[in-house]
Design a protein around this motif. Structure first.
Motif, PDB file in Angstrom:
ATOM      1  N   GLY A   1       0.800  -1.213   0.000  1.00 58.50           N
ATOM      2  CA  GLY A   1       0.000   0.000   0.000  1.00 58.50           C
ATOM      3  C   GLY A   1       0.832   1.261   0.000  1.00 58.50           C
ATOM      4  N   GLU A   2       2.152   1.149  -0.159  1.00 61.51           N
ATOM      5  CA  GLU A   2       3.026   2.312  -0.144  1.00 61.51           C
ATOM      6  C   GLU A   2       3.134   2.925  -1.541  1.00 61.51           C
ATOM      7  OE1 GLU A   2       4.662   3.926   2.205  1.00 61.51           O
ATOM      8  OE2 GLU A   2       3.824   2.708   3.797  1.00 61.51           O
ATOM      9  N   THR A   3       3.429   4.205  -1.578  1.00 55.88           N
ATOM     10  CA  THR A   3       3.657   4.897  -2.841  1.00 55.88           C
ATOM     11  C   THR A   3       4.991   5.608  -2.782  1.00 55.88           C
ATOM     12  OG1 THR A   3       2.452   6.807  -1.991  1.00 55.88           O
ATOM     13  CG2 THR A   3       1.192   5.234  -3.294  1.00 55.88           C
ATOM     14  N   ASN A   4       5.526   5.876  -3.977  1.00 65.26           N
ATOM     15  CA  ASN A   4       6.848   6.477  -4.062  1.00 65.26           C
ATOM     16  C   ASN A   4       6.811   7.961  -4.407  1.00 65.26           C
ATOM     17  OD1 ASN A   4       8.624   4.406  -3.380  1.00 65.26           O
ATOM     18  ND2 ASN A   4       8.410   3.454  -5.385  1.00 65.26           N
ATOM     19  N   TYR A   5       5.628   8.530  -4.504  1.00 66.83           N
ATOM     20  CA  TYR A   5       5.570   9.934  -4.928  1.00 66.83           C
ATOM     21  C   TYR A   5       6.077  10.868  -3.837  1.00 66.83           C
ATOM     22  CZ  TYR A   5       1.146   9.841  -2.344  1.00 66.83           C
ATOM     23  OH  TYR A   5       0.187   9.681  -1.379  1.00 66.83           O
ATOM     24  N   LEU A   6       6.169  10.389  -2.601  1.00 69.39           N
ATOM     25  CA  LEU A   6       6.746  11.188  -1.526  1.00 69.39           C
ATOM     26  C   LEU A   6       8.150  10.678  -1.257  1.00 69.39           C
ATOM     27  CD1 LEU A   6       3.733  11.441   0.961  1.00 69.39           C
ATOM     28  CD2 LEU A   6       4.609  13.238  -0.539  1.00 69.39           C
ATOM     29  N   SER A   7       9.080  11.083  -2.093  1.00 67.60           N
ATOM     30  CA  SER A   7      10.454  10.625  -1.948  1.00 67.60           C
ATOM     31  C   SER A   7      11.129  11.338  -0.784  1.00 67.60           C
ATOM     32  CB  SER A   7      11.243  10.880  -3.230  1.00 67.60           C
ATOM     33  OG  SER A   7      11.417  12.271  -3.441  1.00 67.60           O
ATOM     34  N   GLU A   8      12.181  10.735  -0.269  1.00 64.93           N
ATOM     35  CA  GLU A   8      12.912  11.326   0.844  1.00 64.93           C
ATOM     36  C   GLU A   8      13.494  12.679   0.448  1.00 64.93           C
ATOM     37  OE1 GLU A   8      16.404  10.108   4.071  1.00 64.93           O
ATOM     38  OE2 GLU A   8      16.058   8.883   2.295  1.00 64.93           O
ATOM     39  N   LYS A   9      14.034  12.757  -0.753  1.00 66.48           N
ATOM     40  CA  LYS A   9      14.632  14.004  -1.229  1.00 66.48           C
ATOM     41  C   LYS A   9      13.593  15.109  -1.328  1.00 66.48           C
ATOM     42  CE  LYS A   9      17.478  15.886  -4.965  1.00 66.48           C
ATOM     43  NZ  LYS A   9      18.164  15.583  -6.251  1.00 66.48           N
ATOM     44  N   LEU A  10      12.403  14.762  -1.825  1.00 65.14           N
ATOM     45  CA  LEU A  10      11.339  15.757  -1.972  1.00 65.14           C
ATOM     46  C   LEU A  10      10.896  16.278  -0.611  1.00 65.14           C
ATOM     47  CD1 LEU A  10       9.181  17.305  -3.563  1.00 65.14           C
ATOM     48  CD2 LEU A  10       7.731  15.256  -3.416  1.00 65.14           C
TER      49      LEU A  10
ATOM     50  N   LEU B   1      11.282  20.118   0.805  1.00 62.31           N
ATOM     51  CA  LEU B   1      10.135  20.924   1.220  1.00 62.31           C
ATOM     52  C   LEU B   1      10.295  21.423   2.656  1.00 62.31           C
ATOM     53  CD1 LEU B   1       7.187  18.862  -0.324  1.00 62.31           C
ATOM     54  CD2 LEU B   1       8.099  21.048  -1.125  1.00 62.31           C
ATOM     55  N   ALA B   2      10.845  20.583   3.530  1.00 64.15           N
ATOM     56  CA  ALA B   2      11.068  20.990   4.920  1.00 64.15           C
ATOM     57  C   ALA B   2      12.062  22.143   4.986  1.00 64.15           C
ATOM     58  CB  ALA B   2      11.560  19.804   5.741  1.00 64.15           C
ATOM     59  N   ILE B   3      13.121  22.056   4.192  1.00 60.49           N
ATOM     60  CA  ILE B   3      14.133  23.116   4.173  1.00 60.49           C
ATOM     61  C   ILE B   3      13.544  24.401   3.580  1.00 60.49           C
ATOM     62  CG2 ILE B   3      16.336  23.827   3.165  1.00 60.49           C
ATOM     63  CD1 ILE B   3      17.222  20.903   3.376  1.00 60.49           C
ATOM     64  N   ILE B   4      12.733  24.261   2.538  1.00 58.83           N
ATOM     65  CA  ILE B   4      12.076  25.430   1.950  1.00 58.83           C
ATOM     66  C   ILE B   4      11.202  26.125   2.984  1.00 58.83           C
ATOM     67  CG2 ILE B   4      10.272  26.148   0.313  1.00 58.83           C
ATOM     68  CD1 ILE B   4      11.381  24.108  -1.654  1.00 58.83           C
ATOM     69  N   ALA B   5      10.498  25.339   3.806  1.00 63.42           N
ATOM     70  CA  ALA B   5       9.647  25.904   4.856  1.00 63.42           C
ATOM     71  C   ALA B   5      10.474  26.713   5.853  1.00 63.42           C
ATOM     72  CB  ALA B   5       8.895  24.784   5.572  1.00 63.42           C
ATOM     73  N   LEU B   6      11.645  26.198   6.222  1.00 64.10           N
ATOM     74  CA  LEU B   6      12.520  26.919   7.148  1.00 64.10           C
ATOM     75  C   LEU B   6      13.042  28.214   6.517  1.00 64.10           C
ATOM     76  CD1 LEU B   6      14.595  23.964   8.673  1.00 64.10           C
ATOM     77  CD2 LEU B   6      12.655  25.191   9.683  1.00 64.10           C
ATOM     78  N   ILE B   7      13.360  28.144   5.231  1.00 63.40           N
ATOM     79  CA  ILE B   7      13.831  29.340   4.525  1.00 63.40           C
ATOM     80  C   ILE B   7      12.726  30.392   4.463  1.00 63.40           C
ATOM     81  CG2 ILE B   7      14.587  30.233   2.280  1.00 63.40           C
ATOM     82  CD1 ILE B   7      16.012  27.571   1.826  1.00 63.40           C
ATOM     83  N   LEU B   8      11.495  29.957   4.189  1.00 65.57           N
ATOM     84  CA  LEU B   8      10.367  30.888   4.123  1.00 65.57           C
ATOM     85  C   LEU B   8      10.142  31.573   5.473  1.00 65.57           C
ATOM     86  CD1 LEU B   8       7.762  28.900   1.981  1.00 65.57           C
ATOM     87  CD2 LEU B   8       8.993  30.972   1.323  1.00 65.57           C
ATOM     88  N   GLN B   9      10.218  30.805   6.558  1.00 59.89           N
ATOM     89  CA  GLN B   9      10.040  31.401   7.874  1.00 59.89           C
ATOM     90  C   GLN B   9      11.177  32.357   8.205  1.00 59.89           C
ATOM     91  OE1 GLN B   9       7.911  32.037   9.900  1.00 59.89           O
ATOM     92  NE2 GLN B   9       8.901  32.432  11.864  1.00 59.89           N
ATOM     93  N   SER B  10      12.372  32.025   7.802  1.00 60.79           N
ATOM     94  CA  SER B  10      13.508  32.932   8.006  1.00 60.79           C
ATOM     95  C   SER B  10      13.289  34.229   7.234  1.00 60.79           C
ATOM     96  CB  SER B  10      14.811  32.260   7.570  1.00 60.79           C
ATOM     97  OG  SER B  10      15.054  31.076   8.312  1.00 60.79           O
ATOM     98  N   LEU B  11      12.786  34.088   6.007  1.00 61.38           N
ATOM     99  CA  LEU B  11      12.466  35.267   5.196  1.00 61.38           C
ATOM    100  C   LEU B  11      11.369  36.087   5.864  1.00 61.38           C
ATOM    101  CD1 LEU B  11      12.680  36.915   2.559  1.00 61.38           C
ATOM    102  CD2 LEU B  11      11.016  35.340   1.549  1.00 61.38           C
TER     103      LEU B  11
ATOM    104  N   LYS C   1       8.343   7.906   7.043  1.00 57.56           N
ATOM    105  CA  LYS C   1       8.731   7.090   5.891  1.00 57.56           C
ATOM    106  C   LYS C   1      10.226   6.815   5.823  1.00 57.56           C
ATOM    107  CE  LYS C   1       6.927   7.773   1.839  1.00 57.56           C
ATOM    108  NZ  LYS C   1       6.333   6.446   1.612  1.00 57.56           N
ATOM    109  N   TYR C   2      11.041   7.750   6.290  1.00 57.39           N
ATOM    110  CA  TYR C   2      12.496   7.615   6.119  1.00 57.39           C
ATOM    111  C   TYR C   2      13.223   7.989   7.411  1.00 57.39           C
ATOM    112  CZ  TYR C   2      10.753   8.071   1.334  1.00 57.39           C
ATOM    113  OH  TYR C   2      10.040   7.922   0.179  1.00 57.39           O
ATOM    114  N   TYR C   3      12.851   7.369   8.492  1.00 58.52           N
ATOM    115  CA  TYR C   3      13.426   7.743   9.787  1.00 58.52           C
ATOM    116  C   TYR C   3      14.950   7.676   9.770  1.00 58.52           C
ATOM    117  CZ  TYR C   3      14.976   7.543  14.597  1.00 58.52           C
ATOM    118  OH  TYR C   3      15.645   7.779  15.766  1.00 58.52           O
ATOM    119  N   ASP C   4      15.555   8.738  10.260  1.00 59.40           N
ATOM    120  CA  ASP C   4      16.998   8.821  10.425  1.00 59.40           C
ATOM    121  C   ASP C   4      17.246   9.770  11.590  1.00 59.40           C
ATOM    122  OD1 ASP C   4      19.805   9.566  10.205  1.00 59.40           O
ATOM    123  OD2 ASP C   4      19.741   8.651   8.220  1.00 59.40           O
TER     124      ASP C   4
END
Length: 249
Positions: free
Chosen positions: A10-19, A23-33, A74-77
């Motif tokens: 039942g898993e899908t690959n459209y939510l890749s770890e890189k993506l 997106l998380a980093i973009i969110a931090l950049i937006l808040q910094s802005l 999905k990608y615990y580290d």
């Protein structure tokens, strides 16, 4: 083979770890802005705090909250724990404890369902959450212009809890009188908390009124009932999902 296995689980690959990480980093950049455009740090300036929930924040905060939990699920580290702390710090600079609680609390729940929380780790994580909430609340209270607080950080917690319930009590006679105006602010400019302060207490002040306050003002008891039924049904359905992205949701 990998694709077939994903279909079977039942898993899908459209939510890749890189993506998700991007997106998380973009969110931090937006808040910094957002902080740069505000011209300062709202945590240390009550005037800036009243205007801190901008349209940029409205995109950045939900984006980070969602992506960090999906990333963990999905990608615990362990390295992503650092990202959680960074996110809590950056969004905590807005001066709102709710943002800090949202990030740390939801991450804690995700890690719990992943069986990544030992007793020792859990105690440390909860201690960080409590310390973060106390610190943000206390620093923000000391930064309010025209007010001089004499309460210590622990006393402030109980005071704020009582005051929030007092605001909600004052809302009850006004139930359903705003006609959805607070809900509309989610999709436009304006600060729901500041609006509640002006509408209920007739002061230009930012107020919390519990989870029930805004919907009670907008739609009364019927609206509150619908909100609770929706939340219960949604949480009940999501609780049954025990794998992959479902845990993060």
């Amino acid at each position: 083979v990998k694709y077939k296995a994903n279909i079977e689980t039942g898993e899908t690959n459209y939510l890749s770890e890189k993506l998700l990480l991007t997106l998380a980093i973009i969110a931090l950049i937006l808040q910094s802005l957002n902080l740069v455009l505000l011209g300062g740090i709202p945590l240390f300036n009550s005037t800036l705090k009243a205007n801190a929930t901008t349209n940029i924040w409205r995109v950045a905060y939900p984006l980070f909250l969602i992506t960090i939990n999906l990333l963990l699920a999905k990608y615990y580290d362990r390295k992503y724990l650092i990202l959680i702390i960074i996110g809590a710090l950056i969004f905590g600079l807005n001066g709102y404890r709710t943002s800090v609680l949202g990030i740390l609390g939801s991450s804690f729940i995700t890690l719990y369902y992943l069986d990544k929380i030992s007793r020792k780790f859990g105690i440390v994580f909860i201690a960080i959450i409590v310390a973060g909430l106390i610190a943000v609340g206390y620093i923000a209270s000391q930064s309010i212009s025209g007010q001089h607080w004499t309460l210590n950080p622990l006393e402030l917690i109980f005071y704020r809890a009582a005051f929030t319930l007092e605001v909600f009590e004052r809302i009850l006679p006004l139930a359903g009188t705003t006609g959805g105006k607070i809900l509309a602010m989610i999709f436009s400019s304006g600060s729901p908390r500041t609006f509640i302060g002006e509408y209920v207490l007739h002061y230009n002040v930012c107020l919390t009124s519990t989870l029930f306050g805004p919907v009670m003002l907008d739609f009364g008891y019927i609206g509150l009932t619908i909100q609770m039924l929706f939340m219960g049904a949604f949480l009940g359905a999501i609780h049954k999902i025990k794998n992959g992205a479902g845990i993060g949701i």
